[in-house]
Design a protein around this motif. Structure first.
Motif, PDB file in Angstrom:
ATOM      1  N   PRO A  33     -47.600   9.207 -52.893  1.00  0.00           N
ATOM      2  CA  PRO A  33     -46.188   9.155 -53.252  1.00  0.00           C
ATOM      3  C   PRO A  33     -45.983   9.501 -54.717  1.00  0.00           C
ATOM      4  N   ARG A  34     -45.007  10.328 -54.942  1.00  0.00           N
ATOM      5  CA  ARG A  34     -44.678  10.724 -56.312  1.00  0.00           C
ATOM      6  C   ARG A  34     -43.311  10.169 -56.700  1.00  0.00           C
ATOM      7  N   GLN A  35     -43.153   9.873 -57.934  1.00  0.00           N
ATOM      8  CA  GLN A  35     -41.883   9.370 -58.431  1.00  0.00           C
ATOM      9  C   GLN A  35     -40.853  10.484 -58.374  1.00  0.00           C
ATOM     10  N   ALA A  36     -39.719  10.188 -57.758  1.00  0.00           N
ATOM     11  CA  ALA A  36     -38.669  11.192 -57.634  1.00  0.00           C
ATOM     12  C   ALA A  36     -38.173  11.621 -59.007  1.00  0.00           C
ATOM     13  N   SER A  37     -37.972  12.924 -59.142  1.00  0.00           N
ATOM     14  CA  SER A  37     -37.495  13.445 -60.421  1.00  0.00           C
ATOM     15  C   SER A  37     -36.077  12.969 -60.675  1.00  0.00           C
ATOM     16  N   THR A  38     -35.800  12.600 -61.912  1.00  0.00           N
ATOM     17  CA  THR A  38     -34.447  12.176 -62.271  1.00  0.00           C
ATOM     18  C   THR A  38     -33.620  13.353 -62.747  1.00  0.00           C
ATOM     19  N   VAL A  39     -34.175  14.568 -62.679  1.00  0.00           N
ATOM     20  CA  VAL A  39     -33.436  15.782 -62.980  1.00  0.00           C
ATOM     21  C   VAL A  39     -33.188  16.503 -61.659  1.00  0.00           C
ATOM     22  N   GLN A  40     -31.934  16.811 -61.363  1.00  0.00           N
ATOM     23  CA  GLN A  40     -31.613  17.391 -60.074  1.00  0.00           C
ATOM     24  C   GLN A  40     -30.389  18.293 -60.175  1.00  0.00           C
ATOM     25  N   THR A  41     -30.153  19.023 -59.102  1.00  0.00           N
ATOM     26  CA  THR A  41     -28.976  19.883 -59.033  1.00  0.00           C
ATOM     27  C   THR A  41     -28.251  19.644 -57.722  1.00  0.00           C
ATOM     28  N   GLY A  42     -26.950  19.685 -57.780  1.00  0.00           N
ATOM     29  CA  GLY A  42     -26.154  19.534 -56.573  1.00  0.00           C
ATOM     30  C   GLY A  42     -25.937  20.849 -55.860  1.00  0.00           C
ATOM     31  N   GLU A  43     -26.290  21.964 -56.506  1.00  0.00           N
ATOM     32  CA  GLU A  43     -26.083  23.287 -55.913  1.00  0.00           C
ATOM     33  C   GLU A  43     -27.264  24.184 -56.276  1.00  0.00           C
ATOM     34  N   ALA A  70     -28.421   9.587 -74.165  1.00  0.00           N
ATOM     35  CA  ALA A  70     -28.505  10.856 -73.444  1.00  0.00           C
ATOM     36  C   ALA A  70     -28.203  12.035 -74.359  1.00  0.00           C
ATOM     37  N   ALA A  71     -27.369  11.806 -75.379  1.00  0.00           N
ATOM     38  CA  ALA A  71     -27.025  12.886 -76.308  1.00  0.00           C
ATOM     39  C   ALA A  71     -28.249  13.400 -77.056  1.00  0.00           C
ATOM     40  N   ASP A  72     -29.328  12.604 -77.090  1.00  0.00           N
ATOM     41  CA  ASP A  72     -30.559  13.016 -77.763  1.00  0.00           C
ATOM     42  C   ASP A  72     -31.471  13.845 -76.864  1.00  0.00           C
ATOM     43  N   ALA A  73     -31.001  14.159 -75.666  1.00  0.00           N
ATOM     44  CA  ALA A  73     -31.819  14.896 -74.699  1.00  0.00           C
ATOM     45  C   ALA A  73     -32.084  16.320 -75.181  1.00  0.00           C
ATOM     46  N   SER A 137     -34.916  22.452 -67.617  1.00  0.00           N
ATOM     47  CA  SER A 137     -35.898  21.427 -67.990  1.00  0.00           C
ATOM     48  C   SER A 137     -35.247  20.447 -68.957  1.00  0.00           C
ATOM     49  N   VAL A 138     -35.366  19.167 -68.643  1.00  0.00           N
ATOM     50  CA  VAL A 138     -34.719  18.132 -69.444  1.00  0.00           C
ATOM     51  C   VAL A 138     -35.749  17.094 -69.868  1.00  0.00           C
ATOM     52  N   SER A 143     -35.110  10.235 -68.522  1.00  0.00           N
ATOM     53  CA  SER A 143     -35.286  11.319 -67.559  1.00  0.00           C
ATOM     54  C   SER A 143     -36.242  12.360 -68.101  1.00  0.00           C
ATOM     55  N   GLN A 144     -36.990  12.952 -67.202  1.00  0.00           N
ATOM     56  CA  GLN A 144     -37.840  14.071 -67.568  1.00  0.00           C
ATOM     57  C   GLN A 144     -38.170  14.859 -66.312  1.00  0.00           C
ATOM     58  N   GLY A 145     -37.963  16.160 -66.359  1.00  0.00           N
ATOM     59  CA  GLY A 145     -38.273  16.973 -65.193  1.00  0.00           C
ATOM     60  C   GLY A 145     -37.629  18.337 -65.276  1.00  0.00           C
TER      61      GLY A 145
END
Length: 276
Positions: A33-43, A70-73, A137-138, A143-145
């Protein structure tokens, strides 16, 4: 004392067990099992309208951590097959020293949106060459992914309707790739029509389509224009001398087919998963 043959036999048996154990370990790691990425797209498969702006969606968890927000991303957009970056946002500002020249003044990430976990990329006035695979890439406090967005580019427009000598005509100014046109009534029955397509030097098609049957007042007609990427369905309601229209667009979604022979690969993989 064991014979040479027995030594060789047991050596082969031990080697087989070692190799089998290594294969099982590798399969267990692959299916762990891998940790789900917290970076994603809806489209993941957007369709851009030629000459218009398009937004490539990329979102991440905006939760603060370790005193950072988050502004430091750091947000990096790239496109497969092109050197440099499409857009880089870092240290709360755009960093465009390595931006590919094709995207100068044509791409934008919005700082206010990044602060809320939205790293989406705006591409202005898209052209056919903008189609391709983009990667967002974020690196953020929580978050990272990386997520992939596959942009397709088409041309599409809603048709306008007019009535001349008791016949109904629809004209759509731009479509690409080449579309098909069908007419139907409110019951879904197909209606006869004549359609002509003309394309300009850029290969963009102009659609002119006319119902063959005389127009019936106080009726509803449905004109569907579609190609491999876009489908428009326009309902034209005729009320006296007025024509009221409503157009809905839908877009194709990409799907992956199983590669020939892929099932053969899945058998040992499934076995390894069961052994784990």
């Amino acid at each position: 004392m064991a014979s040479v043959g027995q030594v060789i036999f047991w050596s082969i048996i031990i080697l087989i067990f070692i190799v089998a154990a290594l294969i099982i370990i590798l399969l267990c790691v692959a299916f762990a099992p891998r940790q789900a990425s917290t970076v994603q797209t809806g489209e993941p498969f957007p369709v851009g309208n030629l000459g218009n702006d398009v937004l490539l969606d990329c979102e991440f968890d905006p939760s603060p951590a370790n005193g950072k927000k988050a502004a430091d991303a750091s947000v990096t957009w790239t496109k497969d097959g092109l050197p440099g970056v499409v857009y880089l946002y870092e240290n709360r500002a755009p960093q465009l020293q390595d931006q590919n020249p094709l995207f100068k003044d044509m791409a934008q990430v919005f700082p206010d949106a990044v602060a809320n976990g939205n790293a989406s990329l705006l591409l202005r006035s898209v052209i056919t060459e903008d189609a391709g695979t983009y990667r967002c890439s974020v690196v953020a406090p929580s978050s990272q992914g990386t997520v992939t967005v596959n942009l397709r580019v088409a041309a599409f427009s809603a048709p306008s309707f007019s009535e001349t000598n008791g016949t109904l005509t629809a004209v759509a100014q731009k479509w690409f790739p080449e579309p098909n046109v069908t007419w139907s009534n409110r019951n879904g029955s197909t209606l006869n029509a004549t359609t002509s397509l003309s394309n300009n030097s850029m290969g963009i098609f102009r659609v002119v389509t006319t119902l063959s049957d005389p127009l019936q007042l106080d009726s509803i007609y449905i004109c569907t224009i579609q190609n491999s990427l876009v489908r428009s369905v326009t309902q034209a309601t005729v009320e006296g001398t007025d024509i009221f229209t409503n157009t809905l667009f839908s877009f194709s979604s990409a799907s992956s087919a199983m590669i020939p022979g892929q099932a053969l690969v899945l058998v040992p993989l499934l076995l390894g998963w069961l052994l784990c």
